[in-house]
Scaffold this motif. Structure first.
Motif, PDB file in Angstrom:
ATOM      1  N   PHE A  60     -13.590  -4.202  -3.025  1.00 11.26           N
ATOM      2  CA  PHE A  60     -12.921  -4.131  -4.327  1.00 11.26           C
ATOM      3  C   PHE A  60     -11.798  -3.103  -4.329  1.00 11.26           C
ATOM      4  N   MET A  61     -11.956  -2.021  -3.567  1.00  8.97           N
ATOM      5  CA  MET A  61     -10.927  -0.974  -3.535  1.00  8.97           C
ATOM      6  C   MET A  61      -9.618  -1.477  -2.929  1.00  8.97           C
ATOM      7  N   HIS A  62      -9.682  -2.514  -2.119  1.00  2.91           N
ATOM      8  CA  HIS A  62      -8.505  -2.960  -1.390  1.00  2.91           C
ATOM      9  C   HIS A  62      -7.868  -4.230  -1.946  1.00  2.91           C
ATOM     10  N   ILE A  63      -8.434  -4.790  -3.013  1.00  2.00           N
ATOM     11  CA  ILE A  63      -7.834  -5.975  -3.635  1.00  2.00           C
ATOM     12  C   ILE A  63      -6.610  -5.537  -4.433  1.00  2.00           C
ATOM     13  N   ASN A  64      -5.471  -6.153  -4.145  1.00  2.00           N
ATOM     14  CA  ASN A  64      -4.232  -5.814  -4.856  1.00  2.00           C
ATOM     15  C   ASN A  64      -4.297  -6.254  -6.311  1.00  2.00           C
ATOM     16  N   LYS A  65      -3.727  -5.438  -7.174  1.00  2.00           N
ATOM     17  CA  LYS A  65      -3.601  -5.835  -8.575  1.00  2.00           C
ATOM     18  C   LYS A  65      -2.416  -6.779  -8.746  1.00  2.00           C
ATOM     19  N   LYS A  66      -1.412  -6.628  -7.873  1.00  2.00           N
ATOM     20  CA  LYS A  66      -0.220  -7.465  -7.941  1.00  2.00           C
ATOM     21  C   LYS A  66       0.157  -7.897  -6.533  1.00  2.00           C
ATOM     22  N   TYR A  67       0.383  -9.185  -6.350  1.00  2.00           N
ATOM     23  CA  TYR A  67       0.727  -9.711  -5.035  1.00  2.00           C
ATOM     24  C   TYR A  67       1.978  -9.033  -4.474  1.00  2.00           C
ATOM     25  N   GLY A  68       1.880  -8.621  -3.215  1.00  2.00           N
ATOM     26  CA  GLY A  68       3.021  -8.031  -2.529  1.00  2.00           C
ATOM     27  C   GLY A  68       3.202  -6.545  -2.731  1.00  2.00           C
ATOM     28  N   LYS A  69       2.407  -5.950  -3.625  1.00  2.00           N
ATOM     29  CA  LYS A  69       2.559  -4.530  -3.949  1.00  2.00           C
ATOM     30  C   LYS A  69       1.359  -3.738  -3.448  1.00  2.00           C
ATOM     31  N   CYS A  70       1.620  -2.699  -2.665  1.00  2.00           N
ATOM     32  CA  CYS A  70       0.564  -1.862  -2.104  1.00  2.00           C
ATOM     33  C   CYS A  70      -0.201  -1.134  -3.207  1.00  2.00           C
ATOM     34  N   ASN A  71      -1.522  -1.132  -3.083  1.00  2.00           N
ATOM     35  CA  ASN A  71      -2.374  -0.432  -4.051  1.00  2.00           C
ATOM     36  C   ASN A  71      -2.191   1.072  -4.016  1.00  2.00           C
ATOM     37  N   ARG A  72      -1.800   1.610  -2.879  1.00  2.00           N
ATOM     38  CA  ARG A  72      -1.738   3.051  -2.704  1.00  2.00           C
ATOM     39  C   ARG A  72      -0.364   3.648  -2.984  1.00  2.00           C
ATOM     40  N   CYS A  73       0.679   3.094  -2.370  1.00  2.00           N
ATOM     41  CA  CYS A  73       2.004   3.727  -2.464  1.00  2.00           C
ATOM     42  C   CYS A  73       3.027   2.891  -3.231  1.00  2.00           C
ATOM     43  N   ASN A  74       2.624   1.724  -3.710  1.00  2.64           N
ATOM     44  CA  ASN A  74       3.463   0.841  -4.517  1.00  2.64           C
ATOM     45  C   ASN A  74       4.629   0.200  -3.789  1.00  2.64           C
TER      46      ASN A  74
END
Length: 96
Positions: free
Chosen positions: A57-71
């Motif tokens: 769950f921690m690694h599922i992107n909220k938005k396609y193509g955008k990194c969860n960590r550094c955007n």
């Protein structure tokens, strides 16, 4: 399949072979910040350890193509390491 994230842990974790429908449902739960439901859903769909469900769950992107960590916003591929910060992203392309 087994994956790991260089940013959060060297521990490999089991990633289930999610169907397209499951990816869509899990992505919606993540986008709506329903994290408890998301973990329970992963655990109930697959016989995996709770810690593996949490790593997923921690690694599922909220938005396609955008990194969860550094955007970074140019990720390509489904299970991809960010070229900038090296974080693992479940970059699922789902239709809403």
């Amino acid at each position: 399949m087994k994956l790991s994230c260089k940013k959060c842990s060297k521990r490999e974790f089991e990633v289930p072979n999610f169907t397209s429908e499951e990816k869509k449902n899990l992505s919606e739960l993540k986008a709506n910040n329903k994290l408890g439901e998301l973990i329970q859903k992963i655990e109930s769909l697959y016989d995996i350890e709770s810690i593996d469900a949490k790593f997923s769950f921690m690694h599922i992107n909220k938005k396609y193509g955008k990194c969860n960590r550094c955007n970074v916003d140019y990720l390509e591929g489904e299970y991809v390491e960010c070229p900038k910060c090296k974080a693992l992203n479940f970059n699922w392309k789902t239709e809403k």
